[in-house]
Each structure stands twice: as structure tokens, then as C-alpha cells.
Design a protein around this motif. Structure first.
Motif, mmCIF file in Angstrom:
data_model
loop_
_atom_site.group_PDB
_atom_site.id
_atom_site.type_symbol
_atom_site.label_atom_id
_atom_site.label_comp_id
_atom_site.label_asym_id
_atom_site.label_seq_id
_atom_site.Cartn_x
_atom_site.Cartn_y
_atom_site.Cartn_z
ATOM 1 N N PHE A 86 0.835 -1.198 0.000
ATOM 2 C CA PHE A 86 0.000 0.000 0.000
ATOM 3 C C PHE A 86 0.872 1.250 0.000
ATOM 4 N N GLY A 87 0.251 2.341 -0.424
ATOM 5 C CA GLY A 87 0.857 3.643 -0.253
ATOM 6 C C GLY A 87 0.520 4.151 1.141
ATOM 7 N N CYS A 88 1.453 4.830 1.784
ATOM 8 C CA CYS A 88 1.226 5.250 3.170
ATOM 9 C C CYS A 88 2.228 6.335 3.539
ATOM 10 N N ASP A 89 2.030 6.903 4.725
ATOM 11 C CA ASP A 89 3.052 7.788 5.281
ATOM 12 C C ASP A 89 4.222 6.970 5.816
ATOM 13 N N GLY A 90 3.957 5.708 6.160
ATOM 14 C CA GLY A 90 5.014 4.849 6.661
ATOM 15 C C GLY A 90 4.449 3.736 7.511
ATOM 16 N N VAL A 91 5.343 2.971 8.142
ATOM 17 C CA VAL A 91 4.952 1.931 9.092
ATOM 18 C C VAL A 91 5.899 1.999 10.290
ATOM 19 N N ILE A 92 5.402 1.537 11.430
ATOM 20 C CA ILE A 92 6.203 1.454 12.648
ATOM 21 C C ILE A 92 6.316 -0.012 13.032
ATOM 22 N N VAL A 93 7.532 -0.490 13.200
ATOM 23 C CA VAL A 93 7.745 -1.824 13.760
ATOM 24 C C VAL A 93 8.254 -1.631 15.180
ATOM 25 N N LEU A 114 3.673 -4.452 13.833
ATOM 26 C CA LEU A 114 3.797 -3.505 12.726
ATOM 27 C C LEU A 114 2.515 -2.690 12.656
ATOM 28 N N VAL A 115 2.657 -1.368 12.693
ATOM 29 C CA VAL A 115 1.509 -0.466 12.671
ATOM 30 C C VAL A 115 1.626 0.455 11.458
ATOM 31 N N PRO A 116 0.693 0.366 10.484
ATOM 32 C CA PRO A 116 0.728 1.288 9.346
ATOM 33 C C PRO A 116 0.365 2.711 9.782
ATOM 34 N N ILE A 117 0.948 3.686 9.084
ATOM 35 C CA ILE A 117 0.645 5.091 9.341
ATOM 36 C C ILE A 117 -0.081 5.647 8.120
ATOM 37 N N ALA A 118 -1.362 5.956 8.292
ATOM 38 C CA ALA A 118 -2.174 6.562 7.226
ATOM 39 C C ALA A 118 -2.054 5.787 5.923
ATOM 40 N N ALA A 119 -2.281 4.473 5.994
ATOM 41 C CA ALA A 119 -2.165 3.632 4.799
ATOM 42 C C ALA A 119 -3.386 3.798 3.895
ATOM 43 N N HIS A 120 -3.149 3.870 2.591
ATOM 44 C CA HIS A 120 -4.227 3.992 1.608
ATOM 45 C C HIS A 120 -4.624 2.574 1.191
ATOM 46 N N LEU A 172 -7.695 -0.860 2.193
ATOM 47 C CA LEU A 172 -8.864 -1.326 2.944
ATOM 48 C C LEU A 172 -8.437 -2.163 4.141
ATOM 49 N N PHE A 173 -7.375 -2.958 3.971
ATOM 50 C CA PHE A 173 -6.876 -3.758 5.096
ATOM 51 C C PHE A 173 -5.506 -3.235 5.493
ATOM 52 N N ALA A 174 -5.481 -2.474 6.534
ATOM 53 C CA ALA A 174 -4.216 -1.919 7.024
ATOM 54 C C ALA A 174 -4.283 -1.855 8.539
ATOM 55 N N ARG A 175 -4.365 -3.014 9.149
ATOM 56 C CA ARG A 175 -4.468 -3.122 10.600
ATOM 57 C C ARG A 175 -3.106 -3.492 11.192
ATOM 58 N N PRO A 176 -2.895 -3.186 12.474
ATOM 59 C CA PRO A 176 -1.645 -3.617 13.107
ATOM 60 C C PRO A 176 -1.503 -5.138 13.062
ATOM 61 N N LEU A 177 -0.275 -5.580 12.892
ATOM 62 C CA LEU A 177 0.052 -7.000 12.892
ATOM 63 C C LEU A 177 0.998 -7.287 14.046
ATOM 64 N N VAL A 178 0.802 -8.418 14.716
ATOM 65 C CA VAL A 178 1.689 -8.843 15.806
ATOM 66 C C VAL A 178 2.215 -10.230 15.472
ATOM 67 N N ILE A 179 3.544 -10.379 15.491
ATOM 68 C CA ILE A 179 4.164 -11.660 15.181
ATOM 69 C C ILE A 179 4.986 -12.141 16.366
ATOM 70 N N GLY A 180 5.257 -13.445 16.405
ATOM 71 C CA GLY A 180 6.038 -14.028 17.478
ATOM 72 C C GLY A 180 7.525 -13.802 17.309
ATOM 73 N N ALA A 181 8.266 -14.222 18.332
ATOM 74 C CA ALA A 181 9.695 -13.936 18.383
ATOM 75 C C ALA A 181 10.484 -14.612 17.270
ATOM 76 N N GLY A 182 9.982 -15.719 16.737
ATOM 77 C CA GLY A 182 10.712 -16.416 15.697
ATOM 78 C C GLY A 182 10.404 -15.941 14.298
ATOM 79 N N SER A 183 9.558 -14.943 14.158
ATOM 80 C CA SER A 183 9.133 -14.467 12.841
ATOM 81 C C SER A 183 9.845 -13.177 12.457
#
Length: 314
Positions: free
Chosen positions: A168-175, A202-208, A210-221
Motif C-alpha cells: 500500500f501507499g502510506c506515510d510509513g509503518v512502525i515496527v 507492525l503499525v501502518p501510518i495513514a495507509a491507503h 482497505l486492510f491496514a491493521r496492526p500485525l503482531v508476530i512471534g519472536a521467531g518471525s
């Protein structure tokens, strides 16, 4: 007997605005520490490990807010030296003590009366187009991948463990690490993750999208982000608000859990939940319960007034 060594990390504004830094240094020396003061930590270049504290350093005492602790973390990266934060800022989520508790904090440090909380660190590999090997860096709080051109969006492809998730196009993402989940990621709408959870978000910032929700992954990912070739803007990366650089189109960014940790000295044993409620001043009583309590208090006050009037009538 060998001399105990402590490093005091602060900032020039605090050092020049009062006596608190001098007071801390004097108290540390009084209980047997040789003290080094660091008050001007320039941000190093991205991918460059700055010099760390001397090998004989027992503890790093931080006077300031969370930003000062992030600067101090660079001095102990890849070492076993713990940090203790004494909050001179606003929220001070990482700090253990408030400024009025200075003497007690130093006494307990001198007596080794503290535990160590090991905090997860994120490792990042940045592979530039045509590069043979990646640039490496790390973050205690967060790694942000944003647009270099502030007037345009950056097009990012997102993968988890090598599987395409979205683009997606966005202002950015935060990990973010769990430690950083109460910082920039929280402001962008990410969840709070307890520090003992081994995870990255991972949290998208102003993503253009429909699906741009925060994602949480485990330590091995691993999170992978790519600045796509058709992006309107180049990318830009920043670790802990400090170490940064521009990312040309075609750059690949991999973020995973680091083998290293940051050691935070803990004196109180207060659970994270208590710290969360106190620092954020959370309204632990909901508005419905609050309204009921007010109604009950008004009813009780009315009953008391009625009893008082009846007593006067006798």
C-alpha cells in the motif's frame, strides 16, 4: 579493593538548569563510585555502533525522560551493563524512580538491592539495491520506515516470514518492540504489549488500503518491508528516533528479534499493569459506574439532609 564505576547520562539543559546532576554525582561518589558524566550524545550514523561504556562499568544512571534512556541504551548495547532511569521528563515509562526519590535510588544501587528486567531488542537488516551485504542496526523502542518526500506517499510491500501480506501507499509503518508499544506505535493506534511478551508489531501510518491493521508476530518471525520501484517517494528509516538514513527505491528492510537484550534495573517490583495505569492516568472507573456512584452520593446526601431537618424539628 577495585573502584566501582558508574556512568551518569543526562542532557546539557538539565545539567545547566539546576543542582540535581551535581547532587547525584556527589551521592554516587559518597557511596563509593567513580563517576563519568555523559550529557551530549550525538546520534550516530545508521548502521554504525558508537563506543560503549568501559568494561568495568557497574551501572548507568539516567537522569531525564525516555528519550534520554534511549540515548543511554546506545552506550550499553551488546554489554551486560544495566540502566536505571530516574525520571526528569513527563511520562517516563522506562524510568524506575521519580526525581524526589533520588537518595533512595542511589542507596539501593550501592547495596545491589535491585533486580534486572531484560527487554527485547529489534534487529534490522537494510539491503540497498545492488548491495552485497545489509546494513545492520537495532532498536529498543521502534523502527520506522517512512516517506522521504513529505509531500508524497511511499509504496511499501509487506511480508511476514517471506509470505506476501499486503502492499500500500502510506506515510510509513512502525515496527515496535513490546517496550515501544506504549510510544509511537501506541499513538498510531497499535496495541499495548506487555514487556514479557516476545513479539514484534507492525503499525501502518495513514495507509491507503482497505486492510491496514496492526500485525503482531512471534519472536521467531520476521517482518519484511520493501520500498517498491513504483513508489512516489523514496523511503526513510529511523531507529529509536536516533539513527536514520534515506532508503532508495528497491530497498529491502528485514526486522526480527535480536539476540541481544537491554538490561533495566528494577527497584520496586511494581507490575507493568500498575505502571500503565499510573503513567497514563487511566480512568479505571467507567462512565456508567461513575454516574452510578454520583447518583448514590447525591441520594445519600439528600437522606442526610432530610434526617438533619427532622432532627431540628424535634
Amino acid at each position: 579493593m577495585s573502584t566501582r564505576h558508574a556512568v551518569v547520562v543526562t542532557h546539557q539543559r538539565l545539567r545547566s538548569s539546576g543542582n540535581v546532576v551535581a547532587e547525584v554525582v556527589e551521592q554516587l561518589r559518597h557511596v563509593g563510585f567513580d563517576v563519568t558524566i555523559v550529557d551530549n550524545l550525538e546520534a550516530p550514523e545508521f548502521g554504525v555502533q558508537p563506543p560503549v561504556v568501559k568494561e568495568n562499568t557497574e551501572i548507568v544512571v539516567v537522569l531525564g525522560g525516555d528519550g534520554t534512556i534511549l540515548r543511554a541504551a546506545e552506550l550499553v548495547h551488546c554489554t551486560q551493563v544495566p540502566i536505571i532511569g530516574i525520571n526528569m521528563g513527563h511520562v517516563g515509562f522506562l524510568a524506575e524512580f521519580e526525581s524526589f526519590q533520588l537518595s533512595d535510588a542511589i542507596r539501593r544501587v550501592a547495596e545491589h538491592d535491585y533486580s534486572v528486567d531484560e527487554r527485547m531488542i529489534a534487529h534490522v537488516d537494510v539491503t540497498l539495491p545492488g548491495a552485497d551485504k545489509p546494513l545492520q542496526d537495532w532498536a529498543l523502542n521502534d523502527i520506522t520506515v517512512e516517506r522521504a518526500d513529505r509531500g508524497k506517499m511511499v509504496e511499501l510491500g509487506i511480508q511476514v516470514d517471506g509470505v506476501d501480506m499486503s502492499s500500500f501507499g502510506c506515510d510509513g509503518v512502525i515496527v515496535s518492540t513490546p517496550t515501544g508499544s506504549t510510544a509511537y506505535a501506541f499513538s498510531a493506534g497499535g496495541p499495548i504489549i506487555w514487556p514479557n511478551v516476545q513479539a514484534l508489531q507492525l503499525v501502518p501510518i495513514a495507509a491507503h488500503a482497505l486492510f491496514a491493521r496492526p500485525l503482531v508476530i512471534g519472536a521467531g518471525s520476521t517482518f519484511t518491508m520493501e520500498v517498491l520501484d513504483n513508489s512516489m517517494s523514496e523511503g526513510w528509516i529511523c531507529c529509536d528516533g536516533r539513527r536514520q538514513r534515506v532508503l532508495p527505491k528497491g530497498t529491502r528492510i528485514d526486522v526480527r528479534q535480536s539476540r541481544d537484550t537491554l538490561r533495566l534495573a528494577r527497584l520496586s517490583g511494581v507490575p507493568f499493569t500498575n505502571r500503565l495505569v499510573t503513567k497514563f492516568d487511566l480512568p479505571v472507573v467507567g462512565w456508567r459506574e461513575h454516574a452510578q456512584q454520583q447518583a448514590q452520593a447525591q441520594l445519600a446526601a439528600g437522606d442526610a439532609a432530610a434526617e438533619g431537618s427532622a432532627g431540628e424539628g424535634r
